[in-house]
Design a protein around this motif. Sequence first.
Motif, mmCIF file in Angstrom:
data_model
loop_
_atom_site.group_PDB
_atom_site.id
_atom_site.type_symbol
_atom_site.label_atom_id
_atom_site.label_comp_id
_atom_site.label_asym_id
_atom_site.label_seq_id
_atom_site.Cartn_x
_atom_site.Cartn_y
_atom_site.Cartn_z
ATOM 1 N N ASP A 1 0.837 -1.201 0.000
ATOM 2 C CA ASP A 1 0.000 0.000 0.000
ATOM 3 C C ASP A 1 0.872 1.252 0.000
ATOM 4 O O ASP A 1 0.567 2.229 -0.689
ATOM 5 C CB ASP A 1 -0.926 0.012 1.218
ATOM 6 N N LYS A 2 1.959 1.212 0.745
ATOM 7 C CA LYS A 2 2.871 2.364 0.826
ATOM 8 C C LYS A 2 3.514 2.644 -0.534
ATOM 9 O O LYS A 2 3.619 3.800 -0.958
ATOM 10 C CB LYS A 2 3.944 2.093 1.885
ATOM 11 N N GLN B 1 2.304 1.788 -3.501
ATOM 12 C CA GLN B 1 1.270 2.308 -4.399
ATOM 13 C C GLN B 1 0.986 3.776 -4.100
ATOM 14 O O GLN B 1 0.853 4.579 -5.030
ATOM 15 C CB GLN B 1 -0.025 1.499 -4.256
ATOM 16 N N GLN B 2 0.914 4.115 -2.823
ATOM 17 C CA GLN B 2 0.615 5.499 -2.464
ATOM 18 C C GLN B 2 1.718 6.433 -2.939
ATOM 19 O O GLN B 2 1.437 7.537 -3.429
ATOM 20 C CB GLN B 2 0.410 5.654 -0.957
ATOM 21 N N LYS B 3 2.978 6.015 -2.840
ATOM 22 C CA LYS B 3 4.088 6.839 -3.332
ATOM 23 C C LYS B 3 3.937 7.075 -4.838
ATOM 24 O O LYS B 3 4.164 8.181 -5.331
ATOM 25 C CB LYS B 3 5.433 6.188 -3.019
ATOM 26 N N PHE C 1 1.109 7.024 -6.587
ATOM 27 C CA PHE C 1 -0.017 7.939 -6.791
ATOM 28 C C PHE C 1 0.339 9.361 -6.359
ATOM 29 O O PHE C 1 -0.058 10.326 -7.005
ATOM 30 C CB PHE C 1 -1.265 7.442 -6.060
ATOM 31 N N ASP C 2 1.109 9.496 -5.291
ATOM 32 C CA ASP C 2 1.537 10.825 -4.822
ATOM 33 C C ASP C 2 2.433 11.526 -5.842
ATOM 34 O O ASP C 2 2.497 12.756 -5.867
ATOM 35 C CB ASP C 2 2.268 10.726 -3.485
ATOM 36 N N GLN D 1 -4.271 5.011 -11.424
ATOM 37 C CA GLN D 1 -4.485 3.572 -11.563
ATOM 38 C C GLN D 1 -4.270 3.140 -13.016
ATOM 39 O O GLN D 1 -3.743 2.055 -13.271
ATOM 40 C CB GLN D 1 -5.889 3.193 -11.093
#
Length: 179
Positions: free
Chosen positions: A131-132, A134-136, A138-139, A144
Amino acid sequence: MAQFDIHTLDSAPQDSKPLLQDSINTFGMIPNLHGVMAESAPHLQAYQTLHTLFLQSAFTSDEKTVVWQTINIEHNCHYCVPAHSAIAKSMGVDDTLNQALRNHTALPNERLETLRTTVLQLVRNRGILSDKEQQKFFDAGYTQQHLLDIVLGLAQKIMSNYVNHLAKTPVDKPFEAFI
């Protein structure tokens, strides 16, 4: 060990001939990789389709190069690294980006660096991202769709990288300068 044939329009199985003609129409030649893949028309057709679809992805030319070359380099593909160096040049990608990818040095900006890191994580972890991670991604401004487009590029590169390992595909003359 069997040597793989590098088919021409004359030697290719009948179902592969129109696909090789598409290669000539697109590249002005039959790349050796396509000549090898022509042994299996479904394989060559799938590869050409994935290539066309990846070109239509949400990525810029620089980002496409990061995806392709990160995979090629990680897979140590003797054929695709120089081939995609030539392709990058034809797409107007700055040579310094391609050299940074090939030399494992810092990319021009954090967004591209995040893309490279994400591609490497997907390759090395067989599609698993925390999750971390993926979040990086997206940030950094990716979506997606971009994540799915990486998987598309990975599918294309697995086909070519693995075939080149099996066939020991000779690098085409136009790509030799990029070895």
